[in-house]
Design a protein around this motif. Structure first.
Motif, mmCIF file in Angstrom:
data_model
loop_
_atom_site.group_PDB
_atom_site.id
_atom_site.type_symbol
_atom_site.label_atom_id
_atom_site.label_comp_id
_atom_site.label_asym_id
_atom_site.label_seq_id
_atom_site.Cartn_x
_atom_site.Cartn_y
_atom_site.Cartn_z
ATOM 1 N N SER A 1 0.808 -1.220 0.000
ATOM 2 C CA SER A 1 0.000 0.000 0.000
ATOM 3 C C SER A 1 0.843 1.272 0.000
ATOM 4 O O SER A 1 0.327 2.353 -0.290
ATOM 5 C CB SER A 1 -0.932 0.009 1.221
ATOM 6 O OG SER A 1 -0.186 0.112 2.420
ATOM 7 N N VAL A 2 2.125 1.168 0.358
ATOM 8 C CA VAL A 2 2.977 2.364 0.361
ATOM 9 C C VAL A 2 3.721 2.523 -0.951
ATOM 10 O O VAL A 2 4.526 3.459 -1.094
ATOM 11 C CB VAL A 2 3.975 2.330 1.546
ATOM 12 C CG1 VAL A 2 3.236 2.332 2.851
ATOM 13 C CG2 VAL A 2 4.910 1.138 1.452
ATOM 14 N N LYS B 1 -5.344 2.195 -2.447
ATOM 15 C CA LYS B 1 -6.234 2.139 -1.291
ATOM 16 C C LYS B 1 -7.579 1.540 -1.663
ATOM 17 O O LYS B 1 -8.186 0.795 -0.879
ATOM 18 C CB LYS B 1 -6.425 3.536 -0.708
ATOM 19 C CG LYS B 1 -7.230 3.557 0.584
ATOM 20 C CD LYS B 1 -7.261 4.951 1.197
ATOM 21 C CE LYS B 1 -8.015 4.948 2.515
ATOM 22 N NZ LYS B 1 -8.031 6.296 3.148
ATOM 23 N N GLU B 2 -8.065 1.832 -2.859
ATOM 24 C CA GLU B 2 -9.337 1.274 -3.305
ATOM 25 C C GLU B 2 -9.289 -0.245 -3.391
ATOM 26 O O GLU B 2 -10.321 -0.912 -3.270
ATOM 27 C CB GLU B 2 -9.721 1.851 -4.679
ATOM 28 C CG GLU B 2 -10.090 3.325 -4.678
ATOM 29 C CD GLU B 2 -8.870 4.231 -4.515
ATOM 30 O OE1 GLU B 2 -7.729 3.753 -4.736
ATOM 31 O OE2 GLU B 2 -9.059 5.400 -4.130
ATOM 32 N N TYR C 1 -9.676 -5.764 1.735
ATOM 33 C CA TYR C 1 -9.198 -6.922 2.481
ATOM 34 C C TYR C 1 -9.087 -6.627 3.979
ATOM 35 O O TYR C 1 -8.591 -7.464 4.730
ATOM 36 C CB TYR C 1 -7.844 -7.366 1.928
ATOM 37 C CG TYR C 1 -7.925 -7.832 0.496
ATOM 38 C CD1 TYR C 1 -8.053 -9.182 0.192
ATOM 39 C CD2 TYR C 1 -7.905 -6.921 -0.563
ATOM 40 C CE1 TYR C 1 -8.148 -9.615 -1.124
ATOM 41 C CE2 TYR C 1 -8.006 -7.339 -1.879
ATOM 42 C CZ TYR C 1 -8.131 -8.679 -2.151
ATOM 43 O OH TYR C 1 -8.240 -9.100 -3.458
ATOM 44 N N ILE C 2 -9.552 -5.454 4.394
ATOM 45 C CA ILE C 2 -9.581 -5.077 5.803
ATOM 46 C C ILE C 2 -11.045 -4.990 6.236
ATOM 47 O O ILE C 2 -11.808 -4.215 5.663
ATOM 48 C CB ILE C 2 -8.908 -3.711 6.053
ATOM 49 C CG1 ILE C 2 -7.515 -3.673 5.424
ATOM 50 C CG2 ILE C 2 -8.864 -3.403 7.544
ATOM 51 C CD1 ILE C 2 -6.512 -4.587 6.067
#
Length: 275
Positions: free
Chosen positions: A135-136, A158-159, A164-165
């Motif tokens: 993600s970074v 992020k989309e 998955y969270i």
């Protein structure tokens, strides 16, 4: 028969007793096939049973040996609900470059998706992200005991990774950096990032015992996200929906729960919610 998912977000270290002790390290419960830490269904079930109103315990969880031996019940009976083992979904790893990075692997995601995808329409079901999805972005990433070069990582927007969270609880908003590792790398980093608490044997009067010695007690660290499956058994016999609703009400009866013992030390505190 529906299978539900409930989540545990660790607010403090969680120690679940294991059978292994190597040298002066007191181990935690581990899955025999993966060697990953987990929390047994019996520990979860026992806590939920004790939090169930007394007039519902037998119907939801069945009776006990004490009921048979002392309270006149003829045989042990099955309750209306079953509980599965709790497994890791996202694990926090210290990072010299990014604070904390939460890691997972195809193995951890795959068995969660087996349960989670049943709630999604076929055209919206999630697939496994590629190893190295980060993600970074494509950066040099310093994790505890591991360094990843930009060429080893792929951009995970992020989309994409937020799917998955679990989003049903604000506590998961703290997970802001996510990385998918290979199964082997993930297992190694989980092992090296476990919480280890130093203990010493004390005698009467809180003085060092004659056999005093240091030992290290393992625990799953806070900020870990875990989950467990549950559902109704055949014993529900037409009352499945009512039994499941009763358990959902028990989940909402308190915000924070405590599992795994050591309550007086503030260990095993979790936030629990249903999918």
């Amino acid at each position: 028969m529906n299978t539900y998912i409930s989540y545990l977000y660790l607010l403090s270290p969680l120690h679940t007793g294991g059978t292994s002790q190597e040298g002066n390290i007191v181990g935690i419960a581990r899955e025999s096939h993966s060697d990953l830490p987990y929390m047994s269904a019996s520990g979860i079930r026992g806590k939920l049973r004790s939090s169930t109103p007394e007039d519902q315990r037998k119907s939801l969880w069945g009776n006990t040996l004490e009921d048979v031996q002392q309270n006149g019940d003829e045989n042990l009976t099955q309750g209306s609900l079953w509980i599965g083992d709790s497994a890791i979904l996202w694990f926090p790893v210290p990072s010299l470059s990014h604070g904390i990075v939460w890691v997972t692997s195809p193995f951890l995601l795959r068995r969660w998706l087996r349960l989670y995808n049943q709630y999604l329409p076929e055209n919206k079901q999630l697939s496994l992200p590629a190893i190295g999805s980060c993600s970074v972005g494509k950066v040099k990433l310093y994790l505890k005991d591991a360094i990843f070069q930009p060429s080893e990582l792929t951009i995970w927007t992020k989309e994409e990774w937020k799917n998955y969270i679990p989003q049903n609880n604000k506590v998961t908003e703290i997970i802001d950096k996510a990385l998918v590792l290979s199964d082997a790398d993930c297992q190694t980093l989980i092992q090296t990032s476990l919480w280890r608490q130093v203990r010493v044997n004390l005698g009467e009067g809180k003085v060092l015992a004659d056999n005093a010695g240091f030992r290290y007690e393992e625990a799953i660290p806070p900020e870990t996200l875990m989950y467990f499956p549950w559902g109704s058994t055949t014993a529900a016999n037409g009352t499945s929906e009512a039994a499941c609703n009763n358990l959902k009400n028990i989940f909402t009866s308190q915000i924070n729960w405590q599992f795994g013992g050591q309550e007086s030390l503030g260990r095993g505190l979790v936030e629990l919610w249903n999918n």
